[in-house]
Scaffold this motif. Structure first.
Motif, mmCIF file in Angstrom:
data_model
loop_
_atom_site.group_PDB
_atom_site.id
_atom_site.type_symbol
_atom_site.label_atom_id
_atom_site.label_comp_id
_atom_site.label_asym_id
_atom_site.label_seq_id
_atom_site.Cartn_x
_atom_site.Cartn_y
_atom_site.Cartn_z
ATOM 1 N N ARG A 63 -6.400 -0.224 4.128
ATOM 2 C CA ARG A 63 -7.069 0.749 3.264
ATOM 3 C C ARG A 63 -6.289 2.064 3.274
ATOM 4 O O ARG A 63 -5.700 2.440 4.276
ATOM 5 C CB ARG A 63 -8.492 0.985 3.751
ATOM 6 C CG ARG A 63 -9.393 -0.232 3.562
ATOM 7 C CD ARG A 63 -9.594 -0.494 2.071
ATOM 8 N NE ARG A 63 -10.284 -1.751 1.820
ATOM 9 C CZ ARG A 63 -9.687 -2.873 1.481
ATOM 10 N NH1 ARG A 63 -8.373 -2.904 1.360
ATOM 11 N NH2 ARG A 63 -10.361 -3.980 1.242
ATOM 12 N N GLY A 64 -6.319 2.752 2.143
ATOM 13 C CA GLY A 64 -5.583 4.009 2.026
ATOM 14 C C GLY A 64 -4.198 3.850 1.437
ATOM 15 O O GLY A 64 -3.483 4.838 1.285
ATOM 16 N N ASN A 115 -1.867 3.292 -1.706
ATOM 17 C CA ASN A 115 -1.922 3.458 -3.159
ATOM 18 C C ASN A 115 -0.521 3.323 -3.724
ATOM 19 O O ASN A 115 0.391 4.060 -3.321
ATOM 20 C CB ASN A 115 -2.495 4.830 -3.533
ATOM 21 C CG ASN A 115 -3.920 5.013 -3.038
ATOM 22 O OD1 ASN A 115 -4.867 4.504 -3.611
ATOM 23 N ND2 ASN A 115 -4.070 5.735 -1.929
ATOM 24 N N GLU A 166 -4.843 0.243 -5.374
ATOM 25 C CA GLU A 166 -5.657 1.437 -5.186
ATOM 26 C C GLU A 166 -6.528 1.258 -3.952
ATOM 27 O O GLU A 166 -7.347 0.342 -3.879
ATOM 28 C CB GLU A 166 -6.522 1.706 -6.408
ATOM 29 C CG GLU A 166 -7.289 3.024 -6.339
ATOM 30 C CD GLU A 166 -7.986 3.365 -7.639
ATOM 31 O OE1 GLU A 166 -9.025 4.037 -7.586
ATOM 32 O OE2 GLU A 166 -7.481 2.940 -8.701
ATOM 33 N N ASN A 167 -6.307 2.138 -2.979
ATOM 34 C CA ASN A 167 -7.057 2.101 -1.717
ATOM 35 C C ASN A 167 -6.992 0.714 -1.071
ATOM 36 O O ASN A 167 -7.978 0.196 -0.556
ATOM 37 C CB ASN A 167 -8.511 2.515 -1.938
ATOM 38 C CG ASN A 167 -9.214 2.849 -0.633
ATOM 39 O OD1 ASN A 167 -8.584 3.199 0.370
ATOM 40 N ND2 ASN A 167 -10.525 2.729 -0.615
ATOM 41 N N GLU A 185 -6.527 -2.166 -2.509
ATOM 42 C CA GLU A 185 -6.999 -3.274 -3.331
ATOM 43 C C GLU A 185 -6.023 -3.523 -4.470
ATOM 44 O O GLU A 185 -5.691 -2.614 -5.234
ATOM 45 C CB GLU A 185 -8.384 -2.978 -3.901
ATOM 46 C CG GLU A 185 -8.958 -4.128 -4.712
ATOM 47 C CD GLU A 185 -10.356 -3.838 -5.221
ATOM 48 O OE1 GLU A 185 -10.918 -4.709 -5.913
ATOM 49 O OE2 GLU A 185 -10.878 -2.739 -4.929
ATOM 50 N N GLN A 215 -3.215 12.006 -3.318
ATOM 51 C CA GLN A 215 -3.965 10.891 -3.906
ATOM 52 C C GLN A 215 -4.902 10.261 -2.886
ATOM 53 O O GLN A 215 -6.050 9.938 -3.189
ATOM 54 C CB GLN A 215 -2.989 9.845 -4.444
ATOM 55 C CG GLN A 215 -3.675 8.703 -5.188
ATOM 56 C CD GLN A 215 -2.690 7.695 -5.732
ATOM 57 O OE1 GLN A 215 -1.492 7.771 -5.464
ATOM 58 N NE2 GLN A 215 -3.174 6.745 -6.504
ATOM 59 N N ASN A 216 -4.419 10.088 -1.659
ATOM 60 C CA ASN A 216 -5.285 9.558 -0.603
ATOM 61 C C ASN A 216 -6.449 10.499 -0.321
ATOM 62 O O ASN A 216 -7.580 10.059 -0.072
ATOM 63 C CB ASN A 216 -4.476 9.332 0.672
ATOM 64 C CG ASN A 216 -3.440 8.238 0.515
ATOM 65 O OD1 ASN A 216 -3.546 7.398 -0.371
ATOM 66 N ND2 ASN A 216 -2.436 8.245 1.375
ATOM 67 N N GLN A 231 -9.314 10.227 -2.793
ATOM 68 C CA GLN A 231 -10.149 9.042 -2.573
ATOM 69 C C GLN A 231 -11.016 9.196 -1.330
ATOM 70 O O GLN A 231 -12.186 8.822 -1.329
ATOM 71 C CB GLN A 231 -9.267 7.799 -2.442
ATOM 72 C CG GLN A 231 -8.544 7.429 -3.720
ATOM 73 C CD GLN A 231 -7.663 6.218 -3.544
ATOM 74 O OE1 GLN A 231 -7.449 5.754 -2.429
ATOM 75 N NE2 GLN A 231 -7.133 5.701 -4.642
ATOM 76 N N ILE A 232 -10.447 9.761 -0.270
ATOM 77 C CA ILE A 232 -11.199 9.888 0.982
ATOM 78 C C ILE A 232 -12.378 10.838 0.811
ATOM 79 O O ILE A 232 -13.493 10.570 1.279
ATOM 80 C CB ILE A 232 -10.263 10.360 2.112
ATOM 81 C CG1 ILE A 232 -9.241 9.259 2.436
ATOM 82 C CG2 ILE A 232 -11.066 10.736 3.368
ATOM 83 C CD1 ILE A 232 -8.178 9.702 3.407
ATOM 84 N N HIS A 262 -13.677 11.816 -2.081
ATOM 85 C CA HIS A 262 -14.413 11.548 -3.324
ATOM 86 C C HIS A 262 -14.486 12.812 -4.197
ATOM 87 O O HIS A 262 -15.564 13.284 -4.574
ATOM 88 C CB HIS A 262 -15.824 11.044 -3.021
ATOM 89 C CG HIS A 262 -15.845 9.836 -2.126
ATOM 90 N ND1 HIS A 262 -15.463 8.580 -2.556
ATOM 91 C CD2 HIS A 262 -16.175 9.705 -0.806
ATOM 92 C CE1 HIS A 262 -15.582 7.717 -1.558
ATOM 93 N NE2 HIS A 262 -16.004 8.368 -0.486
#
Length: 586
Positions: A122-123, A125, A146-147, A149, A471-472, A475-476, A478
């Protein structure tokens, strides 16, 4: 294993240049505590995944796993409930959660991309746009992770030993242990799936269709007729010599050119007409083995054989080369000149260069550099990035970096700051003006002194990928780009300046150490100022104060971890170059 046999993972064979045809390896047992510590901390295999010399992975998914992961991530690759249950047991560090199946009727089916995503940390990108640009490309080209995935892509050389690929980015962002877990997870999952799915190559994969063979036969015959015409012209003295060539050399060049065109044209036609499910083509496209030249040679024609770029010559008697006299025993005719022998011996003997514990780069003769690479950074962590103050035109430069809070049209956008934050003070404007002057000074320095020949597309080698860290962070934490930020502009200016002062490569208070420290961090500090310009932080990234503090702390941590490990070998270079202080080999 019995019989003095090494057990070796397939991923680590490239740096050893090893295969499984009874190669020999030697094992050394460390004796002292210092040697054991160096081997466990410096020579540990996961720390050698990235080569400092080439700044790219030397270990990655190869051969069966690389071919299998391409088939596994195709859009038509689905797994039923039984296979998913079995394959999840191979996922390294599985947390007992099962992803939601994208297809539920008439029965639940999972995609290969979902299972692969469970092995990616995870994390992470990665985004490389498709051609043509699309958020959901039909051909699944491009990469979008992304993250952790995998949203779209058919994984091929991205997971191999390619620069900027998945293995490379995971090593930079998560470290060697996470990269080791990634490689282990990918191998286990894909090999288990490939074991049950199967993959083999038969004679049928190398046979072209009837229509294709008719076109290829006609193409080869056409070029053969052209060769006959060249032979006829040479026989009847109609052939003209090309510049710098004799008649014979011109004849050989024309014949070789026509025969190579025959192979290239017919081979390309055969490649275009091979189906995507052709097993040989799948293997070549995945990058696991072979090339398209091998396909054309198997399916079409082997082609004209060349030795040293020429057609194989006729024999010659009593001489090593045609231009030597008969029975010539001079060194030039029978072997290497003394100068050639020295250069050949130099190329075969390389010397270890080490970053010593005082930070200097030394070999057996003495000091080569006082700071490794002049910036102290490990080349394995360097990435190509753009410094925005350098590559923007004047209009874009002023739009991103010039802020005038005393003018309503030149200040921050409405809604960028929370209500109550004073953005019209003269003290703030003074700091913004000073920062703008710093950006202008960076721009002049890069354009007029460092790179006087402007190349706006040129990227710079820098240690921490700031945009990926941002970018991370988005996401972290939000981050909602529609909400105003609680970050004060003066706080961003002061914090970025303090961070630049905390990035230490050379310690010391004497004049020489301060100058070396200034030079070592100059490029990165300019990149830091350009990325975290006040307007960009508030209007482009929309960072909150909590997220902004986390970003700066993450950058400082990553910058410190990017410094070259003391006591570790730096690079290999020929002995004759080790005395040249100006040779840029780092």
């Amino acid at each position: 294993m019995p019989y003095s046999t090494f057990r070796l993972n397939l991923l680590v064979t490239p740096p050893y240049n090893a295969n499984f045809d009874v190669d020999e390896m030697n094992m050394h047992i460390p004796q002292s505590k210092e040697t054991r510590a160096e081997l466990s901390q410096i020579a540990w295999v996961p720390r050698q995944i990235i080569s400092s010399q080439a700044n790219k992975p030397v270990m990655g998914i190869v051969q069966d796993t690389l071919c299998g992961i391409r088939k596994f991530t195709l859009r038509d690759s689905f797994l039923d409930w039984v296979l998913v249950q079995n394959i999840l047991m191979c996922v390294h560090g599985w947390d007992d959660t099962i992803p939601t199946p994208p297809i539920t009727k008439p029965k639940a089916l999972w995609t290969g991309k979902q299972i692969i995503s469970m092995t990616i940390p995870r994390g992470i990108n990665i985004h490389r746009g498709s051609d043509p640009p699309s958020s959901n490309p039909v051909g699944d080209n491009g990469v979008h992770i992304e993250n952790g995935e995998l949203l779209y892509s058919v994984l091929e050389k991205t997971v191999g030993a390619s620069k900027g690929g998945l293995v490379h980015i995971v090593f930079r962002e998560k470290g060697p242990e996470a990269t080791q877990d990634l490689s282990t997870g990918l191998q286990r999952v894909v090999d288990f799936w490939l074991f049950h799915n199967g993959f083999s190559i038969g004679i049928g994969d190398t046979i072209a269709g009837k229509k294709v063979m008719e076109v290829i036969t006609g193409t080869i015959q056409e070029h053969k007729d052209k060769v006959k015409q060249v032979i006829n012209d040479a026989t009847n003295d109609r052939l003209k010599a090309e510049p710098g060539m004799t008649i014979r050399e011109s004849f050989e060049s024309l014949v070789e050119r026509e025969l190579n065109r025959a192979q290239d044209t017919s081979g390309q036609y055969a490649q275009k007409n091979l189906k995507d499910d052709n097993n040989v083509k799948q293997m070549v496209v995945a990058g696991s083995k072979g090339t398209f030249i091998n396909i054309s040679q198997m399916s079409v024609c082997v082609g004209q054989q060349s030795v040293e770029g020429k057609r194989i010559p006729f024999g010659f008697r009593h001489r090593t080369l045609p231009h030597f006299a008969k029975d010539d025993f001079s060194p030039e005719a029978r072997g290497l000149t003394p100068q050639e022998f020295f250069l050949h011996a130099m190329a075969g003997r390389e010397e270890d260069v080490m970053v010593c514990y005082d930070g200097t780069v030394r070999n057996s003769l003495g000091v080569i550099q006082f700071i490794y690479g002049e910036d102290g950074m490990d080349a394995a962590y360097i990435e190509e990035q753009s410094i925005r103050t350098y590559d923007l035109n004047d209009k874009e430069f002023n739009h991103k970096f010039l802020v005038n809070v005393t003018d309503p049209s030149g200040g921050f956008l409405p809604g960028a700051l929370q209500v109550g934050i004073d953005d019209s003070r003269l003290e703030l404007q003074q700091k913004l003006d000073i920062k703008y002057e710093a950006h202008c000074a960076d721009r002049r320095f890069l354009r007029e002194f460092v790179f006087p020949i402007h190349n706006m597309t040129m990227e710079h080698a820098l240690p921490v990928n700031l945009l990926r860290v941002i970018q991370n962070t988005l996401q972290i934490f939000h981050i909602d780009r529609r909400k105003p930020s609680d970050l004060e502009p003066t706080y961003t200016i002061d914090s970025v300046q303090q961070l630049g002062e905390c990035l230490i490569v050379v310690r010391g208070e004497d004049a020489l150490s301060r100058e070396a420290q200034q030079n070592a961090t100059l490029n990165f500090r300019m990149h830091l100022r350009a990325t975290f310009a006040t307007r960009r932080v508030l209007e482009e990234f929309h960072l909150t104060r909590e997220a902004f503090d986390w970003v700066l702390g993450e950058i400082e941590t990553k910058f410190t971890s990017r410094l070259h490990v003391l006591g570790r070998c730096a690079a290999h270079l020929p002995r004759s170059q080790s005395g040249n202080r100006l040779h840029k080999w780092l």
